[in-house]
Design an enzyme around this catalytic site. Structure first.
Site, PDB file in Angstrom:
ATOM      1  N   GLY A  88       0.813  -1.220   0.000  1.00 48.78           N
ATOM      2  CA  GLY A  88       0.000   0.000   0.000  1.00 48.78           C
ATOM      3  C   GLY A  88       0.840   1.260   0.000  1.00 48.78           C
ATOM      4  O   GLY A  88       0.583   2.191  -0.770  1.00 48.78           O
ATOM      5  N   SER A  89       1.860   1.295   0.835  1.00 53.82           N
ATOM      6  CA  SER A  89       2.730   2.472   0.921  1.00 53.82           C
ATOM      7  C   SER A  89       3.491   2.699  -0.376  1.00 53.82           C
ATOM      8  O   SER A  89       3.596   3.833  -0.861  1.00 53.82           O
ATOM      9  CB  SER A  89       3.734   2.308   2.064  1.00 53.82           C
ATOM     10  OG  SER A  89       3.073   2.207   3.291  1.00 53.82           O
ATOM     11  N   ASP A 134       5.060  -9.071   6.419  1.00 56.12           N
ATOM     12  CA  ASP A 134       4.531 -10.224   5.692  1.00 56.12           C
ATOM     13  C   ASP A 134       5.578 -11.005   4.905  1.00 56.12           C
ATOM     14  O   ASP A 134       5.378 -12.169   4.609  1.00 56.12           O
ATOM     15  CB  ASP A 134       3.428  -9.781   4.723  1.00 56.12           C
ATOM     16  CG  ASP A 134       2.266  -9.140   5.439  1.00 56.12           C
ATOM     17  OD1 ASP A 134       2.040  -9.480   6.618  1.00 56.12           O
ATOM     18  OD2 ASP A 134       1.593  -8.302   4.825  1.00 56.12           O
ATOM     19  N   ARG A 169       9.179 -26.659  34.472  1.00 62.17           N
ATOM     20  CA  ARG A 169       7.875 -26.889  33.867  1.00 62.17           C
ATOM     21  C   ARG A 169       7.971 -26.757  32.358  1.00 62.17           C
ATOM     22  O   ARG A 169       8.943 -26.240  31.820  1.00 62.17           O
ATOM     23  CB  ARG A 169       6.858 -25.846  34.363  1.00 62.17           C
ATOM     24  CG  ARG A 169       6.584 -25.912  35.836  1.00 62.17           C
ATOM     25  CD  ARG A 169       5.529 -24.900  36.197  1.00 62.17           C
ATOM     26  NE  ARG A 169       5.338 -24.905  37.642  1.00 62.17           N
ATOM     27  CZ  ARG A 169       4.883 -23.902  38.320  1.00 62.17           C
ATOM     28  NH1 ARG A 169       4.548 -22.793  37.690  1.00 62.17           N
ATOM     29  NH2 ARG A 169       4.728 -23.974  39.617  1.00 62.17           N
TER      30      ARG A 169
END
Length: 172
Positions: A88-89, A134, A169
């Site tokens: 988009g940018s 992404d 744990r």
């Protein structure tokens, strides 16, 4: 990326500005566009995400919004941009560059800028840097955002692993 751009710009003799909140800041103008010095980017290299903010900008998708952004840049004498972002940018940057000469002419015809400002800012140079988490941008092995995100994940896994071991744990 911000640190590198600011420091290299200063090194080669440019006045360097950051535009806080991306295109929204470019449209809003004022304090969103601020000159940066060497020390302004000290101590940020280890930070993830953008240190100057990022915002979706509906107004920049419209020509009037881009014209306002153009006006704010001309008023500051800014004719070179480094756009760090995703699809988009970078798509917005490309459209802005294509329209630049028309926007400048419109601002001159409307009396918002003078002839000297029009001539001085007749051309817009843009460098695009892929800064997306992404990692889906063609032609790149790894984007800036992906590198930051992966490092944060590794740090978190390392920290929780150490805590799990000390408590004897398993953490999920």
């Amino acid at each position: 990326a911000v640190r590198a751009v600011v420091r290299m710009g200063i090194y080669v003799g440019f006045r360097v500005y950051c535009i806080h909140e991306g295109y929204q800041g470019m449209i809003d103008g004022g304090d969103h566009i601020c000159e940066m010095g060497w020390a302004d980017v000290s101590g940020i290299i280890q930070l993830g995400g953008t240190v100057i903010g990022s915002a979706r900008c509906k107004d920049f998708r419209e020509r009037e919004g881009r014209k306002t952004a153009c006006f704010n840049l001309v008023r500051r004498g800014i004719s070179n941009l480094v756009v760090i972002g995703g699809d988009g940018s970078l798509t917005g940057a490309n459209l802005f560059k294509q329209e630049w000469s028309q926007l400048i002419t419109e601002l001159k015809n409307e009396g918002k800028i003078n002839e000297q400002e029009m001539r001085k800012n007749s051309h817009l140079n843009i460098v695009g840097m892929v800064g997306s988490i992404d990692n889906d941008f063609c032609g790149t092995d790894m984007t800036i955002g992906t590198d930051s995100a992966l490092h944060r994940i590794i740090e978190a896994v390392d920290a929780i692993s150490t805590t799990a071991q000390s408590h004897q744990r398993t953490f999920v």
